[in-house]
Write an enzyme that holds these catalytic residues in place. Structure first.
Site: not given
Ligand SMILES: Cc1cc2nc3c(=O)[nH]c(=O)nc-3n(C[C@H](O)[C@H](O)[C@H](O)COP(=O)(O)OP(=O)(O)OC[C@H]3O[C@@H](n4cnc5c(N)ncnc54)[C@H](O)[C@@H]3O)c2cc1C
Length: 436
Positions: A16, A132, A178, A239, A274
């Protein structure tokens, strides 16, 4: 438990943006996130040791004498729950919904950032929102991400004249970092008076594209486009949020008892930009380290408090009309996109600050509805983005200032910090030198 894609028993690796070698595993072709999330959910419920509360919105942290002692949440039926705890971990994801065109789900409203701030935690690098380059160009929220792996497989970016504008702009052409690709897209937009460019995968093998990118392929088909035979319109979309609650490498925020990991945190490993696919790696590494630190902390922490004071005002909070809330969320995202988005300048940022101020002044204190609470969290994050974007008078990584187009190491090899002044409730802005 995730079953990553393999060929002849070996993991298949993709390449990537800005990667010098193929190093990214994937699952279900391009459904990696969904496959990983399902495997994690299964592991979570299978162990029987974790109590899961779904569809429960955490609205604030509970504090006692400067220490985080639990959380207050709102259930699906509108019931409030107080959960007392010796430690709380914020893992609420990002805040892409601050902008109109985003790949982030509707729930990415910076709740964790806003709660950490209200609890007195220091937030870091809030001006750094990564856009992105290749999100499907449309009005949908969220929009469809056209993964960078497509360009890793050889897809091109074309302007309206059919020219590969990244060739000659950067040695890695379409696979440049990016921020570099977005910067060049922005130049094309200005030059050609347009707001999108084209992703071209027509020269690649159609059968392979369908098998390797089933999510993108069917997603585009549903929207009337064929990845294999047509040019696909693309534009940058918010993103990944680099700003977050400042943590050390063990997930500790600046508030005792409060931890953060993932996109809600700022542990500092991504710098100002990132690299593709490093976010899930961050979650893997620092999520595990946070758990290890929690085991240590819980063996020495004070017992959980038995009672906690809630700061409820006497006023009856009627909140805001649902239509006003929906309209305000759109207005906020519009202001941020137009005035403090991909490329910023002092006049625009100041105007954004005024517009956000007017928006806040037009709203009554939030009632107990998720939509309103999310709006106020978005507003809090947007205000921090604006304040820190104004402060950083240079361009670095994903923070681009047209009035300060160069990186200024002499003055700005520094992080921005924001915290809430406990006496006045006003934000305090500071900077601190980079630790290298
Ligand atoms: C379309 C897309 C593709 C991506 N592809 C990649 C990739 O290929 N590789 C990579 O490294 N990263 C990728 N990313 C980035 C990566 O997915 C995110 O940075 C990562 O999932 C963040 O993880 P997290 O655990 O911090 O939060 P998340 O996985 O976003 O989880 C947060 C959780 O907290 C919950 N939440 C939020 N606020 C509250 C609240 N007030 N009360 C209760 N629950 C709450 C949400 O509902 C969610 O379930 C991508 C992002 C997107 C949008």
């Amino acid at each position: 438990g995730t079953k990553f894609d393999r060929r002849d028993g070996k993991l298949i690796l993709g390449k990537e943006g800005a990667h010098s070698m193929a190093r990214i595993v994937h699952a279900g072709g391009d459904a990696t996130g969904s496959v990983v999330a399902s495997a994690l959910a299964e592991a979570l419920t299978a162990g029987g040791r974790v109590e899961l509360h779904e569809n429960e919105f955490v609205l604030d942290l509970l504090m006692d004498a400067g220490r985080c002692v639990g959380a207050l949440s709102l259930g699906a039926e509108g019931e409030l729950t107080i959960s007392l705890a010796r430690a709380v971990v914020l893992a609420c994801g990002g805040a892409g919904q601050v902008y109109s065109h985003t790949t982030n789900p509707l729930v990415a409203t910076g709740d964790g950032h806003a709660m950490a701030y209200r609890a007195g935690a220091v937030l870091r690098d809030m001006e750094f929102m990564q856009f992105h380059p290749t999100a499907f160009y449309c009005q949908e929220n969220p929009t469809l991400l056209l993964t960078e792996a497509l360009r890793g497989e050889g897809a091109y970016l074309l302007d309206d004249a059919g020219e590969r504008f990244m060739v000659g702009s950067h040695p890695m052409a379409e696979l440049a970092p990016r921020d570099v690709v977005v910067r060049h897209m922005q130049r094309v937009f200005e030059r050609d008076k347009t707001d999108h460019v084209w992703l071209d995968a027509r020269h690649l093998d159609g059968g392979y594209l369908r098998q390797r990118f089933p999510t993108v392929h069917t997603g585009l088909q549903k929207r009337g486009f064929d990845l294999c035979t047509q040019l696909i319109p693309v534009a940058p979309a918010s993103h990944y949020y680099l700003g977050g609650a400042l943590t050390d490498t063990w997930g500790r925020t600046t508030v005792p008892g409060l931890y953060a990991c993932g996109e809600t945190s700022s542990v500092g490993i991504h710098g100002a930009n990132r690299l593709a696919s490093n976010s899930l790696l961050e979650g893997l590494v620092f999520g595990e380290r946070t758990v290890r630190e929690l085991n240590r902390y819980l063996s020495v922490a004070d017992p959980a408090v038995r009672k906690v004071k809630l700061d409820l005002s006497d006023e009856l909070r009627e909140g805001n009309d649902a239509a006003v809330v929906a309209e305000s969320r759109k207005r906020l995202a519009g202001v941020m996109t137009e005035l403090c988005g991909i490329v910023r300048c002092r006049d625009g940022i100041q105007k954004a600050r005024d517009e956000l101020g007017a928006l806040r002044a037009s709203l009554a204190a939030p009632g107990l509805s998720v939509a309103e609470l999310e709006l106020f969290n978005l507003l809090s994050v947007a205000e921090h983005i604006v304040a820190t974007a104004l402060l950083r008078e240079e361009s670095r990584g994903v923070h681009l200032r047209s009035d300060y187009p160069e990186m200024n190491d002499a003055q700005w090899r520094r992080h921005s910090l924001v915290r809430r002044d406990p006496a006045t409730g006003a934000p305090v802005l500071e900077t601190t030198a980079l630790v290298t």
